[in-house]
Write an enzyme that holds these catalytic residues in place. Structure first.
Site, PDB file in Angstrom:
ATOM      1  N   ASP A  90       0.525  -1.065  -0.259  1.00 16.04           N
ATOM      2  CA  ASP A  90      -0.419  -0.300   0.446  1.00 16.04           C
ATOM      3  C   ASP A  90       0.957   1.181   0.284  1.00 16.04           C
ATOM      4  O   ASP A  90       1.618   1.161   1.242  1.00 16.04           O
ATOM      5  CB  ASP A  90      -0.572  -0.140   1.167  1.00 16.04           C
ATOM      6  CG  ASP A  90      -1.994   0.637   1.023  1.00 16.04           C
ATOM      7  OD1 ASP A  90      -2.078   1.489   0.538  1.00 16.04           O
ATOM      8  OD2 ASP A  90      -2.081   1.379   2.484  1.00 16.04           O
ATOM      9  N   ASP A 339      -2.369   7.115  -6.510  1.00 18.79           N
ATOM     10  CA  ASP A 339      -2.720   6.194  -5.643  1.00 18.79           C
ATOM     11  C   ASP A 339      -2.652   4.767  -6.309  1.00 18.79           C
ATOM     12  O   ASP A 339      -3.876   4.853  -6.191  1.00 18.79           O
ATOM     13  CB  ASP A 339      -3.440   6.555  -4.759  1.00 18.79           C
ATOM     14  CG  ASP A 339      -4.373   5.624  -3.417  1.00 18.79           C
ATOM     15  OD1 ASP A 339      -3.364   4.262  -3.058  1.00 18.79           O
ATOM     16  OD2 ASP A 339      -5.358   5.444  -3.121  1.00 18.79           O
TER      17      ASP A 339
END
Ligand SMILES: *[C@@H]1O[C@H](CO)[C@@H](O)[C@H](O)[C@H]1NC(C)=O
Ligand SMILES: *[C@@H]1O[C@H](CO)[C@@H](O)[C@H](O)[C@H]1NC(C)=O
Ligand SMILES: *[C@@H]1O[C@H](CO)[C@@H](O)[C@H](O)[C@H]1NC(C)=O
Ligand SMILES: *[C@@H]1O[C@H](CO)[C@@H](O)[C@H](O)[C@H]1NC(C)=O
Length: 487
Positions: A90, A339
């Protein structure tokens, strides 16, 4: 059944390979290979391999766009001897946390909620970027990266990514911090536990004394490996801390321990049809992009002494390009969050509307749809983003999530305000280098090539030059205007 064995079945990681490769990380470059998974939540995604489900495709039948998230999983070996776990990589969070054996449980009692008192990162972000109604109830969740949203009851209370048993690791050391570890996601799933250090190997990288949060009380069944800025660590970011502090997380530790020279990594998502990609720490693979590699400043998002915490850059314009013509839609600047934890692309509503208009589309308000519908485009249409003197061309096909009678669902989600999220659909066509030492992003058009030409990053990003519009950073919202020229 050990659910983690499903993850191994993806065939990407040879068991024990990390152990063999420990000694050699190729002169200042470390690689973490990952598998890509799509699904409505992490468990579903990790247990199935429905890659084609979220890949842009024009098969008949509209895909439910709110239910598609992308996850990148990697295998780690934690402790001595290494215990194998699969984690979600992540770039939108900063801690490694793993569930302790016996610490994962299903119940959803309010008593348990009260125990978890971490701040909801998503709630703090939602004031800057908020989806405009409709199609994305999990929007704020996806902002923190691994969307753990809307999961069904687990039948067997077993973590899908494996559990960690500290008592079986001879190198395990519990930290004695005054604050425990506590994180709560946008869907209120939570993980509580304590801080520790242990040895970690992943890909061809091995580090000592890696800070890891061990969750002995969680109802989130997916371990997360956050590799963003220190400023997003839950040891400083969570609410209600007695001793908020930053620690050296994975990317910083790699530099401290001499594994890389510079705290910078390259993300390569590979072609939409590939099931794997990789992150190169401390290196650039010149065979994975075409044209120039341009550098942009990362915008400061925090007023305090450590103002960089998210990978946000200034988008300076948007246009469309077909085989015959190209048209600039706008050159009003807005903010783009690069992202990897978000699948779709979210754009300020006026920009999203301009794109739909350019393709003779419309926003379908039907509660069942809540998305843009356009006549199905030809294969060579590109949606083009300008970053100040250079463009990244993304295939319009990436954004198409199903069709019906020649009408295609355009999976671009309108947001309030001036902040967009350039998720997987954008990133597939970009090669991105996150340079946390210099607080810069370098971007180029991705090239899907299996050959390699890897160079270690020892100073400025090799091969990169400042974007011509480097200094034109976003300085505040302006009304969105049509026109200008990005071509
Ligand atoms: C975890 O617990 C919280 C609080 O009880 C609940 O809101 C959430 O839905 C639970 N999540 C899961 C996956 O069980
Ligand atoms: C890890 O920590 C131990 C003490 O806890 C220390 O002796 C050792 O030098 C550290 N190793 C590295 C590589 O930092
Ligand atoms: C959670 O934190 C808030 C302050 O951030 C505090 O007021 C509240 O009492 C805490 N709740 C629990 C259960 O610790
Ligand atoms: C845990 O301990 C290590 C070694 O002393 C330290 O470097 C690290 O900052 C600590 N982690 C946290 C979250 O305090």
């Amino acid at each position: 059944m050990k659910l983690s064995s499903n993850i191994l079945n993806f065939g990407f990681f040879a068991a024990g390979a990390a152990q063999v490769a420990l000694a050699d990380n190729g002169g200042g470059v470390g690689r973490i290979p990952f598998s890509k998974h799509y699904g409505k939540n992490a468990e579903e995604a990790l247990q199935n391999v429905p890659l084609e489900r979220a890949a842009g495709n024009k098969n008949e039948g509209m895909v439910d766009i709110t239910n598609q998230n992308v996850y990148y999983s990697a295998n780690i070996y934690l402790g001595t001897p290494g215990q194998e776990l699969s984690v979600i990589l992540d770039t939108g969070s900063s801690d490694l946390w793993v569930p302790q054996s016996g610490g994962f449980h299903c119940p959803r009692s309010s008593e348990e909620v009260a125990k978890g008192n971490g701040s909801t990162i998503a709630s703090q972000l939602s004031s800057v970027a908020r989806a405009e109604g409709g199609p994305s109830p999990s929007f704020t969740t996806t902002l923190i990266g691994p969307s753990l949203a809307a999961r069904d009851e687990q039948p067997d209370c077993q973590s899908v990514t494996g559990n960690f048993d500290p008592s079986s690791s001879s190198s395990f050391k519990k930290n004695n911090t005054v604050d425990g570890f506590s994180i709560q996601y946008g869907d209120y799933s939570y993980a509580n536990g304590y801080w520790a250090t242990d040895d970690l190997s992943v890909g061809d990288i091995a580090v000592k004394n890696m800070t890891v949060a061990v969750a002995d009380d969680t109802n989130s069944s997916v371990a997360v490996f956050g590799i963003s800025y220190r400023g997003l660590e839950s040891s400083i970011y969570s609410g209600n801390l007695q001793d908020p502090h930053e620690y050296e997380n994975f990317p910083y530790l790699l530099k401290d321990q001499g594994i890389v020279k510079r705290n910078a990594y390259s993300l390569y998502l590979n072609s939409p049809s590939a099931s794997d990609g990789s992150i190169l720490f401390g290196g650039v693979d010149h065979d994975k992009y075409s044209g120039n590699l341009y550098t942009l400043p990362i915008l400061e998002t925090n007023g305090d002494s450590d103002p960089w915490e998210r990978f946000v850059v200034t988008v300076q314009g948007v246009g469309i390009k077909g085989s015959q013509e190209q048209t600039t839609l706008t050159t009003t600047p807005f903010v783009g969050l690069l992202d990897s934890g978000t699948t779709a692309v979210y754009l300020p509503e006026p920009v999203a509307q301009m794109i739909a208009n350019a393709y003779n589309g419309f926003f379908d308000d039907d509660p069942e749809v809540q998305a843009y519908i356009i006549p199905c485009p030809s294969d060579d249409e590109k949606l083009v983003f300008n970053f100040g003197g250079f463009n990244i061309e993304t295939s319009l096909d990436n954004y198409i999530s199903g069709s019906s009678d020649g009408q295609c669902l355009l999976n671009i989600i309108p947001t309030d305000g001036y902040m967009g999220i350039l998720g997987d659909f954008f990133l597939r066509d970009a090669y991105v280098i996150y340079d946390m030492d210099n607080n810069e992003i370098s971007l180029a058009q991705a090239k899907f090539d299996s050959s390699e030409n890897i160079e270690a990053i020892t100073g400025p990003i090799p091969g990169a030059t400042r974007a011509p519009g480097y200094s034109q950073i976003f300085s505040g919202p302006e009304p969105f205007q049509t026109g200008g020229n990005i071509f």
